[in-house]
Design an enzyme around this catalytic site. Structure first.
Site, PDB file in Angstrom:
ATOM      1  N   LYS A 116       1.053  -1.191   0.325  1.00  0.00           N
ATOM      2  CA  LYS A 116      -0.346   0.438  -0.512  1.00  0.00           C
ATOM      3  C   LYS A 116       0.648   1.198  -0.247  1.00  0.00           C
ATOM      4  O   LYS A 116       0.906   2.418  -0.820  1.00  0.00           O
ATOM      5  CB  LYS A 116      -0.980  -0.304   1.232  1.00  0.00           C
ATOM      6  CG  LYS A 116      -2.434  -1.051   1.301  1.00  0.00           C
ATOM      7  CD  LYS A 116      -3.031  -1.071   2.786  1.00  0.00           C
ATOM      8  CE  LYS A 116      -3.602  -2.452   1.942  1.00  0.00           C
ATOM      9  NZ  LYS A 116      -4.412  -2.909   2.945  1.00  0.00           N
ATOM     10  N   GLN A 138      -4.791  -1.653   9.644  1.00  0.00           N
ATOM     11  CA  GLN A 138      -4.553  -2.421   9.028  1.00  0.00           C
ATOM     12  C   GLN A 138      -4.936  -4.019  10.031  1.00  0.00           C
ATOM     13  O   GLN A 138      -4.741  -4.322  11.192  1.00  0.00           O
ATOM     14  CB  GLN A 138      -2.977  -3.043   9.110  1.00  0.00           C
ATOM     15  CG  GLN A 138      -2.995  -4.254   7.549  1.00  0.00           C
ATOM     16  CD  GLN A 138      -3.341  -4.567   6.982  1.00  0.00           C
ATOM     17  OE1 GLN A 138      -3.502  -3.442   5.547  1.00  0.00           O
ATOM     18  NE2 GLN A 138      -3.643  -5.630   6.017  1.00  0.00           N
ATOM     19  N   ASP A 164     -11.008   2.045   3.736  1.00  0.00           N
ATOM     20  CA  ASP A 164     -11.511   0.795   3.258  1.00  0.00           C
ATOM     21  C   ASP A 164     -13.528  -0.050   3.648  1.00  0.00           C
ATOM     22  O   ASP A 164     -13.367  -0.420   3.038  1.00  0.00           O
ATOM     23  CB  ASP A 164     -10.807   0.204   5.003  1.00  0.00           C
ATOM     24  CG  ASP A 164      -9.764  -1.114   5.091  1.00  0.00           C
ATOM     25  OD1 ASP A 164      -9.080  -0.855   3.214  1.00  0.00           O
ATOM     26  OD2 ASP A 164      -8.781  -0.746   5.772  1.00  0.00           O
TER      27      ASP A 164
END
Ligand code: NAD
Length: 261
Positions: free
Chosen positions: A45, A89, A112
């Protein structure tokens, strides 16, 4: 176009879009877990962001951090005007309730797409839909089968396919092999998000025109493997590695741009 070609082309478009922005979007990645998969995802990422001209910062905390302390950091990020979007995460260490964390992220910064009030979709199904649309896959009235019913992949995938007017069937751990075979035989689009190496083999019958999307990531000493056996006799099958993982990463950057705009 293969997924790799598609990603390359989309990245060029995004790069140009970011270059034309008066203010570069700011992304923060919160990481607690140190497992190999999490490390690889975070590295990927950060690399994508750098390549696209997006400012990304890694905020690393010790794996033994308490839930209360993490929620406090999330509250700070929610308020920080310099941060356009952030992600925590997953998976998180055992002492932290992932659902609580997903709900703590302000929906307007939730790149997300995990918060129920987020205007964005989770990155994996969003990335898959973007690619299938780009490839001209038809949805209207088509039979779509989603295997797996998780909150981050299976369920939102089914919802998005339904929105495109597919006839959607969701299969899961309690579906018998006989029923699975019956549904797969008539499927036009199949998305497998289970996490069982080669759950779907050539033993199952498919339409030659079927589109198979393999979300599964299964690791062993030989590397990464999908949930679907490679080389199925169908029109399109996404590879593992180099498939849905890349689409997911791209969708995260696209979600951030949607917020930054
Ligand atoms: P999960 O463990 O939350 O859900 C798995 C689902 O599979 C469950 O709903 C369960 O009902 C179903 N299932 C289990 N055994 C089954 C069986 N034998 N037959 C049919 N269904 C069965 O997993 P998840 O978070 O949705 O992830 C699924 C897989 O996708 C994992 O391998 C994960 O690593 C991978 N994944 C990949 C990406 C990516 O970017 N490529 C993103 C998310 C998840």
């Amino acid at each position: 176009m293969t997924i790799k070609e598609y990603i390359k082309a989309r990245k060029e478009e995004i790069k140009a879009e970011v270059a034309a922005m008066p203010k570069k979007p700011n992304l923060v990645i919160v990481q607690l877990n140190e497992d190999e998969a999490s490390k690889a995802y975070v590295k990927g990422k950060l690399k994508d962001a750098a390549e696209l001209g997006i400012n990304a910062k890694l905020l690393k905390f010790p794996v033994e951090m308490s839930e209360k302390a993490l929620l406090k950091e999330i509250a700070k990020l929610n308020k920080d005007k310099k941060v356009d979007g952030f992600i925590v995460q997953m998976p998180l260490p055992k002492q932290i309730d992932e659902e609580k964390v997903k709900l703590a992220v302000a929906p307007e910064k939730d790149v997300d797409g995990f918060h129920p009030m987020s205007a964005l979709n989770p990155c994996t199904p969003q990335g898959i839909m973007n690619y299938l649309k780009h490839e001209g896959v038809e949805f209207l009235g088509k039979n779509a089968v989603v295997i797996g019913r998780s909150n981050i992949v299976g369920k939102p995938m089914a919802k998005m396919l339904l929105k495109e007017s597919c006839n959607v069937t969701v299969l899961h751990s309690k579906t018998s092999k006989e029923d699975m075979a019956r549904y797969l035989k008539y499927a036009d689009i199949v998305v497998v998000a289970v996490g069982r190496q080669h759950l779907i083999t050539k033993e199952f019958e498919f339409k030659p025109s079927a589109v198979l999307v393999d979300v599964g990531i299964n690791r062993d000493e030989n590397g990464l493997h999908g949930d679907i056996e490679p080389g199925m006799p169908v029109a399109l099958q996404t590879p593992v590695p180099g498939g849905v993982g890349l689409l997911t990463r791209l969708a995260l950057m696209e979600n951030l741009l949607k917020i930054g705009r």
